[in-house]
Design a protein around this motif. Structure first.
Motif, PDB file in Angstrom:
ATOM      1  N   GLN A 211       0.951  -0.943  -1.191  1.00 52.14           N
ATOM      2  CA  GLN A 211       1.677  -2.277  -1.761  1.00 52.14           C
ATOM      3  C   GLN A 211       0.510  -2.656  -2.840  1.00 52.14           C
ATOM      4  N   GLU A 212      -0.045  -3.902  -3.316  1.00 45.74           N
ATOM      5  CA  GLU A 212      -0.625  -4.364  -4.037  1.00 45.74           C
ATOM      6  C   GLU A 212      -1.803  -4.602  -4.293  1.00 45.74           C
ATOM      7  N   GLY A 213      -2.681  -3.964  -4.530  1.00 42.45           N
ATOM      8  CA  GLY A 213      -4.244  -3.402  -3.917  1.00 42.45           C
ATOM      9  C   GLY A 213      -4.512  -2.086  -3.697  1.00 42.45           C
ATOM     10  N   ASP A 214      -3.875  -1.406  -2.620  1.00 37.40           N
ATOM     11  CA  ASP A 214      -3.490  -0.613  -2.122  1.00 37.40           C
ATOM     12  C   ASP A 214      -4.638   1.026  -2.980  1.00 37.40           C
ATOM     13  N   PHE A 215      -5.346   1.135  -2.294  1.00 33.62           N
ATOM     14  CA  PHE A 215      -6.340   2.171  -2.708  1.00 33.62           C
ATOM     15  C   PHE A 215      -5.533   3.849  -2.054  1.00 33.62           C
TER      16      PHE A 215
ATOM     17  N   ARG B 130      -6.435  -0.603   2.730  1.00 36.83           N
ATOM     18  CA  ARG B 130      -5.526  -1.517   2.551  1.00 36.83           C
ATOM     19  C   ARG B 130      -6.952  -3.283   3.246  1.00 36.83           C
ATOM     20  N   GLY B 131      -6.650  -3.804   2.472  1.00 35.45           N
ATOM     21  CA  GLY B 131      -6.725  -5.733   2.746  1.00 35.45           C
ATOM     22  C   GLY B 131      -8.900  -5.600   3.305  1.00 35.45           C
ATOM     23  N   GLU B 132      -9.262  -4.454   2.287  1.00 36.73           N
ATOM     24  CA  GLU B 132     -10.732  -4.596   2.533  1.00 36.73           C
ATOM     25  C   GLU B 132     -10.937  -5.119   0.975  1.00 36.73           C
ATOM     26  N   ARG B 133     -11.867  -6.546   1.046  1.00 38.47           N
ATOM     27  CA  ARG B 133     -12.428  -7.226  -0.238  1.00 38.47           C
ATOM     28  C   ARG B 133     -12.974  -6.805  -0.781  1.00 38.47           C
ATOM     29  N   ARG B 134     -14.454  -5.727  -0.204  1.00 39.21           N
ATOM     30  CA  ARG B 134     -15.165  -5.250  -1.402  1.00 39.21           C
ATOM     31  C   ARG B 134     -14.166  -4.830  -1.842  1.00 39.21           C
ATOM     32  N   LEU B 135     -13.182  -3.445  -1.540  1.00 36.96           N
ATOM     33  CA  LEU B 135     -12.471  -2.623  -2.581  1.00 36.96           C
ATOM     34  C   LEU B 135     -11.356  -3.459  -3.444  1.00 36.96           C
TER      35      LEU B 135
END
Length: 304
Positions: free
Chosen positions: A61-65, A138-143
């Motif tokens: 999903q959006e923002g995943d790396f 997923r869900g890591e603010r810095r990342l």
């Protein structure tokens, strides 16, 4: 105390020279067999599905790396199940430099930044073996902040765009490694570092590779019994303790030989061997070449 992650990344020499923006709409699928090429993907908008050989499919999903340090085979597809015919349809280049999969007109369901990393180290295969096989963050603010910067940079054709993207992706690579640590990570260095007791033993190995370590000594450093340490290390890191130590010593030795930092006897001493002959036997068995020949081939490659 030594930082194993920093040392491994420094020896790997990661860079990200190739990337492209791909969007997808409707049903689509792509299958790649990349023979070990490091693959990464940033989900800029929307969602899609990733299936890496040997792992359960992941809905991104959006923002995943996602980073696969050694990608042997994987598929990416729409969340709507794709047919075999969908996998046979190549991406179409759009006028503004992006590529489109699936339905060619109208709005997209997902937008990705995908690409391949390059590890400058000739010893990349050995070092990659110390990393998790698959990293999904997923869900890591810095990342997320870095991902947003990557997305912003990728949308505009500003001066030095490719240079900025390459630098951001290098930082993204390192931050993903740090963020992927934890008991749920696939076996590798990061999962070992997430275990407080194993992390102490790992740091000791990196800080003092010349010490004549035994499993019993490392277990003592980790405040575990020998059997418990051996089993726990293998489950977390993916290799036995002495196999990991050997891999790290050989990585250090190859780096020293490439940089011509001393003769064989000096290199042997700096990676924990009491004699040049003992080191030569271990190096030849592990690398497939005697250290003198390896050093010569590296020297010749630097002048070609």
């Amino acid at each position: 105390m030594a930082d194993p992650l920093a040392e491994v990344v420094t020896l790997l020499q990661p860079s990200a020279p190739f990337s492209k923006i791909v969007s997808g709409a409707g049903r689509w699928g792509v299958r790649r067999s990349e023979a070990g090429r490091p693959f990464y993907c940033v989900i800029l908008e929307g969602s899609c599905r990733l299936a890496v050989d040997g792992h359960e499919p992941i809905d991104l999903q959006e923002g995943d790396f996602v980073l696969i340090p050694s990608a042997d085979g994987f598929t990416m597809s729409s969340l709507t199940p794709a047919t075999p015919e969908d996998f046979d349809t190549p991406p179409v280049a759009l006028s503004h430099g992006e590529f489109r999969l699936g339905i060619q007109c109208g709005s997209h369901d997902v937008r990705l930044l995908i690409g391949y990393c390059v590890f400058g180290s000739p010893d990349a295969a050995l070092l990659v073996s110390l990393l998790p096989q698959l990293m999904h963050v997923r869900g890591e603010r810095r990342l997320t902040t870095i991902v947003q910067l990557v997305g912003d940079e990728s949308r505009d054709l500003r001066p030095a765009r490719d240079v900025i993207l390459a630098r951001l992706l290098e930082v993204l690579f390192i931050e993903a490694l740090r963020s992927s640590a934890g008991p749920a990570a696939s076996p590798g260095l990061m999962r070992g570092l997430a275990d407080e007791r194993l992390a102490f033993a790992l740091r000791q190995m990196h800080e003092s590779p010349t010490r004549p370590w035994t499993v019993a000594q490392l277990a003592k450093e980790a405040a575990l019994s020998r059997s418990a340490f051996f089993e726990r290390f293998g489950r977390a890191v993916g290799v036995a303790p002495m196999e990991y130590l050997l891999a790290w010593r050989m990585a250090l030795a190859k780096n020293l030989l490439r940089r011509k930092e001393g003769g064989i006897a000096e290199v042997a001493a700096r990676v924990g061997y009491s004699s040049a002959s003992t080191f030569s036997v271990a190096f030849t068995r592990h690398v497939g070449l005697p250290p003198t020949r390896y050093a010569q081939e590296q020297l010749e490659s630097q002048h070609t």
